[in-house]
Scaffold this active site. Structure first.
Site, short mmCIF file in Angstrom:
data_model
loop_
_atom_site.label_atom_id
_atom_site.label_comp_id
_atom_site.label_asym_id
_atom_site.label_seq_id
_atom_site.Cartn_x
_atom_site.Cartn_y
_atom_site.Cartn_z
N CYS A 1 -1.99 8.50 -8.45
CA CYS A 1 -3.34 8.31 -7.94
C CYS A 1 -4.24 9.45 -8.44
O CYS A 1 -3.86 10.61 -8.37
CB CYS A 1 -3.31 8.27 -6.42
N LYS B 1 0.88 -1.17 0.00
CA LYS B 1 0.00 0.00 0.00
C LYS B 1 0.92 1.23 0.00
O LYS B 1 2.02 1.17 0.55
CB LYS B 1 -0.86 -0.08 1.27
N GLY C 1 -11.03 -2.63 -11.77
CA GLY C 1 -11.76 -3.84 -12.11
C GLY C 1 -12.03 -3.97 -13.60
O GLY C 1 -11.53 -3.16 -14.41
N GLY D 1 -8.01 -4.46 -14.14
CA GLY D 1 -9.12 -5.31 -14.55
C GLY D 1 -8.79 -6.76 -14.82
O GLY D 1 -9.53 -7.43 -15.54
N ASN E 1 -13.22 3.60 -5.56
CA ASN E 1 -12.68 3.80 -4.21
C ASN E 1 -12.22 5.22 -4.03
O ASN E 1 -11.79 5.90 -4.97
CB ASN E 1 -11.54 2.80 -3.92
N THR F 1 -5.80 3.49 -10.89
CA THR F 1 -7.24 3.58 -11.12
C THR F 1 -7.56 4.77 -12.04
O THR F 1 -6.74 5.66 -12.23
CB THR F 1 -8.00 3.78 -9.80
N ILE G 1 -2.15 0.26 -15.29
CA ILE G 1 -2.47 1.61 -14.89
C ILE G 1 -2.95 1.67 -13.43
O ILE G 1 -3.39 0.66 -12.88
CB ILE G 1 -3.59 2.20 -15.79
N LYS H 1 4.85 3.77 -11.62
CA LYS H 1 3.45 3.42 -11.91
C LYS H 1 2.76 4.61 -12.59
O LYS H 1 2.81 5.73 -12.08
CB LYS H 1 2.73 3.07 -10.61
C1 LIG Z 1 -9.39 0.05 -2.66
C2 LIG Z 1 -8.21 0.34 -3.51
C3 LIG Z 1 -7.09 0.95 -2.95
C4 LIG Z 1 -5.98 1.24 -3.73
N1 LIG Z 1 -4.89 1.83 -3.16
C5 LIG Z 1 -3.79 2.08 -3.91
C6 LIG Z 1 -2.64 2.64 -3.33
O1 LIG Z 1 -2.55 2.88 -2.13
N2 LIG Z 1 -1.58 2.91 -4.14
C7 LIG Z 1 -1.60 2.64 -5.49
O2 LIG Z 1 -0.61 2.90 -6.17
N3 LIG Z 1 -2.68 2.08 -6.04
C8 LIG Z 1 -3.76 1.79 -5.29
N4 LIG Z 1 -4.85 1.21 -5.88
C9 LIG Z 1 -4.84 0.93 -7.34
C10 LIG Z 1 -4.47 -0.51 -7.64
O3 LIG Z 1 -3.17 -0.81 -7.21
C11 LIG Z 1 -4.58 -0.80 -9.14
O4 LIG Z 1 -3.67 0.02 -9.83
C12 LIG Z 1 -5.97 -0.56 -9.71
O5 LIG Z 1 -6.95 -0.94 -8.77
C13 LIG Z 1 -6.20 -1.31 -11.00
O6 LIG Z 1 -6.09 -2.70 -10.86
P1 LIG Z 1 -7.35 -3.69 -10.65
O7 LIG Z 1 -8.33 -3.40 -11.73
O8 LIG Z 1 -6.78 -5.08 -10.69
O9 LIG Z 1 -7.90 -3.37 -9.32
C14 LIG Z 1 -5.98 0.90 -5.11
C15 LIG Z 1 -7.10 0.27 -5.66
C16 LIG Z 1 -8.20 -0.01 -4.89
C17 LIG Z 1 -9.38 -0.69 -5.52
#
Ligand SMILES: Cc1cc2nc3c(=O)[nH]c(=O)nc-3n(C[C@H](O)[C@H](O)[C@H](O)COP(=O)(O)O)c2cc1C
Lengths: 372, 343
Positions: A126, A44, A212, A239, A67, A188, A186, A160
């Site tokens: 972010c 995190k 997602g 995703g 989120n 979010t 990527i 990132k």
């Molecule tokens: C609840 C939540 C918290 C996240 N916190 C962070 C974070 O602290 N730092 C970060 O670089 N990305 C964070 N992300 C982004 C994820 O690392 C990831 O890049 C993004 O969710 C896309 O991947 P996914 O579709 O598999 O979830 C967070 C995503 C979610 C859903």
């Protein structure tokens, strides 16, 4: 098949990393992820200053998860213990870090290096909590941030990226030039979860990030562009819900991938399913290493200029057995699909070969062929 | 003889836990208690602060020098320092220098004599020769805020020039051209820097500087009050006022309201610092957020690294720059709410 990969100098038992998020918020959580099979974990986001997380902060939408979560709840000092704990349990730990200036982020980088992190991921993308412009969304700023970190630590540095930028390629190149070992992406996608129209209130009280299934095409586009533009490894995020998605990212150039939302929604055992699926597909298709598929689909991407204009029209292969569906007919913009006596036909004079019916039909009865 | 930190490390618990064993044994579980006591015995630890500091030649106290505790900016630095010091098992001696070089020097002598573990010097007026004295005594120190002299030391600072430039530019973006500035005391470089940022933004926008629009305040509420009163008397009253700190902005708000004018409709006001009150007063103050709490955190982190590990292995001087940030609220008359949301 042996799933192990070498990524930015790290020997990973497989290419699936758990990305920065709630699943990697503590040593305990990282241990769980590794025991469930993850090849590595990305912490995190670690920052100098804790900002407490608001409640509620997660909403499941139709296509993905929204989120408004910020960074880690642990202090920098506390991360020493968390990282050590995860490593003691066999985790390869990539520390995701945030600072608001090059000197600040370099300082944190050096700290987490001392805490034993195996690599660093710069979490400067972010889409919420850092103003409209974000922390380092200009190539020159990203270059300075990356450079400062690379100069300060010996462990590899991954950057990132977000898709909320004008030109992701320029950013990837700036990071590469500054000495980044890899690009991940990527993060979010900036979003609003929705509005409760009865009360007129937004579902979450501020702008947030979307993740997602829904964002996968956006992630794939980013990874394909980044892979084409740089010569450092790429790590695909966004995703990933099935093993096929990992293969898609790899065929567009990714060496490894990161997963967050599908594991949040389906539990840690989902990591095992992804791994089994990946191993099964590779074996079944006679591949021995991911290198054989890496970037395979990139050559199929062309410029519009290169795409030949071919006289395709849709044709019906076999009879339709869902008589009340009519999805194809409703969606045919050109009114080329006709239904008579329960039979589907395509009028080749009207059909423009757009291809929509092919992907919309639940039975897959359409096919594009050259017009006779 | 061991100290509390070594005991904590050996026992695998936090310093706070060891301290609770000593001072509030009722709040500690029996197993932890046993473990900590056994470790103390093994390491021959005597929980006597004075005896320990004699033995160590250094006490578990660090000194934080700030200009003035009455300025709401500095308690935030102190809180940042304390949040780290507490985890490390140290306490803090707080000293007000009142930006007086002699007073600061006196404190330095006193504190070195008291064998403090290290110093954090905020907005220090000291010169290189003073700091050499601390170095000669091998007492680690960290500077918060930039010094007039180019000092060879670990340092955390922010950019006042950039902050003032940003907020003036913001006023220009909102649409004002008659923009006044109430400066802070001009014997402090940070206030000269702020004035320079203000002037640069106007110059870049092609707005000519008018001497009647620059008045000197004294960093306090009254200075802002008097400054604004004076500005309101000018031949052409300004459309917006940039006060060099939030306290003066609050004074200026008072002055404008008491003249029967409205903020931001008649005169817009912006400040600098983002003290807690800035988000509470009416109208909520647009200002520059200084990452002061974070400066305190980082300063303490740098200090404890020196205390624990001596100099950086590679002799690297940490000069950490933190970015000031524009916080758009109501007092500037900005209509575009999305900026506020993304604060
Ligand atoms: C609840 C939540 C918290 C996240 N916190 C962070 C974070 O602290 N730092 C970060 O670089 N990305 C964070 N992300 C982004 C994820 O690392 C990831 O890049 C993004 O969710 C896309 O991947 P996914 O579709 O598999 O979830 C967070 C995503 C979610 C859903």
């Amino acid at each position: 098949m042996d799933l192990s990969v070498n990524f930015i100098g790290l020997s990973l038992k497989n290419p699936i990393l758990i990305s920065a998020g709630p699943l990697t918020g503590s040593g305990e959580m990282m241990r769980k992820a590794v025991e469930a099979g993850a090849g590595a974990v990305v912490t995190k986001t670690i920052a100098n200053e804790i900002r407490s997380n608001v409640r509620p902060r997660l909403v499941k939408g139709e296509g993905g998860l929204h989120n408004i979560e910020l960074y880690s709840d642990f202090t920098l000092e506390e991360w020493e213990g968390e990282i050590a704990y995860a490593k003691k349990h066999g985790a390869i730990v990539i520390a995701n870090i945030l600072g608001h200036t090059p000197s600040e982020i370099a300082y944190i980088a050096q700290k987490v290096e001392r805490y034993g992190a195996d690599a660093i991921e710069l979490g400067v993308s972010c889409p919420h909590g850092e103003g409209l412009e974000g922390v380092a969304s200009e190539p020159s700023a990203l270059y300075e941030f990356t450079k400062a970190v690379v100069k300060r630590v010996k462990i590899p540095v991954m950057v990132k990226l977000s898709s909320n930028v004008a030109n992701v390629v320029k950013l990837a190149k700036a990071a590469e030039k500054a000495g980044a070992a890899a690009i991940s992406g990527i993060d979010t996608v900036r979003s609003i979860a929705g509005v409760d129209i009865e009360t007129g209130q937004a579902l979450l009280p501020t702008f947030g990030g979307y993740s997602g299934d829904a964002i996968r095409p956006i992630g794939l586009a980013a990874i394909a562009s980044i892979s084409e533009a740089t010569s450092i490894p790429a790590c695909g995020i966004g995703g990933i819900t099935k093993h096929e998605h990992i293969l898609e990212y790899m065929m567009l150039g990714a060496s490894t991938v990161q997963v967050c939302t599908s594991i949040i929604l389906n539990g840690h055992e989902h990591i095992g399913l992804l791994l089994d699926g990946l191993r099964g597909w590779m074996t079944q298709n006679g591949y021995e290493s991911f290198d054989e598929i890496k970037g395979k689909a990139l050559t199929s991407l062309k410029s519009f200029e290169e795409i030949k204009e071919e006289p395709y029209v849709s044709q019906v292969n076999e009879g339709c057995s869902i008589s009340l569906c009519e999805k194809c007919k409703k969606a045919c913009i050109y009114e080329a699909i006709e239904w008579t006596d329960g039979q589907v036909t395509v009028n080749p004079q009207r059909c423009t070969g757009c291809g929509l019916c092919v992907s919309i039909c639940p039975q897959g009865i359409f096919e594009l062929n050259w017009k006779d | 003889m061991a100290n509390i930190r070594e005991v904590a490390k050996q026992a695998g618990v936090s310093v706070a836990t060891v301290s609770r064993v000593l001072n509030h044994p009722e709040s500690v579980s029996a197993t932890t208690m046993e473990l900590v006591l056994a470790t103390m015995e093994k390491m021959q630890y005597t929980p006597n602060g004075f005896a320990r500091s004699l033995a160590l030649n250094r006490s578990s106290t660090i000194a934080l020098l700030i200009p003035n505790i009455l300025n709401p900016l500095y308690p935030q630095i102190a809180k940042g320092v304390e949040d780290v010091a507490h985890q490390k098992g140290y306490n803090i001696l707080l000293c007000n220098t009142e930006e007086n070089k002699e007073k600061e020097r006196d404190y330095l002598d006193m504190l070195i004599e008291k064998r403090v573990g290290g110093f954090i010097l905020t907005s220090s007026q000291l010169e290189n020769k003073d700091l050499q004295k601390i170095k000669n005594q091998n007492v680690p120190f960290v500077m918060v805020g930039r010094n007039i002299e180019d000092i060879d030391a670990n340092m955390v600072f922010t950019d006042y020039y950039m902050g003032a430039y940003q907020i003036t530019q913001h006023l220009i973006e909102v649409g004002y051209s008659k923009i006044a500035h109430i400066t802070g005391s001009l014997n402090q470089i940070e206030n000269l820097e702020k004035r320079r940022g203000y002037e640069k933004a106007l110059e870049e926008a092609g707005i000519s500087l008018q001497s009647q629009y620059i008045v000197e305040g004294n960093n306090e509420i009254e200075g802002g009050y008097l400054g604004a009163k004076k500005l309101l008397k000018s031949k052409e009253k300004p459309q917006a006022i940039f006060a060099a700190n939030d306290l003066m902005a609050i004074g200026a708000i008072d002055a404008i309201k008491s003249s029967g004018l409205h903020i931001p409709e008649d005169v817009a006001i912006v400040g600098f610092d983002d003290i807690t009150m800035a988000a509470l007063i009416e109208p909520k103050l647009t200002t520059i957020s200084q990452p002061v709490y974070k400066m305190g955190l980082i300063a303490a982190r740098l200090l404890f690294e020196s205390i624990e590990n001596g100099q950086q292995e590679d002799g690297f001087q940490q000069k950490i720059f933190l970015q000031p940030k524009l916080k758009v609220r109501k007092s500037c008359g900005h209509e575009n709410r999305v900026r506020e949301i993304f604060n």
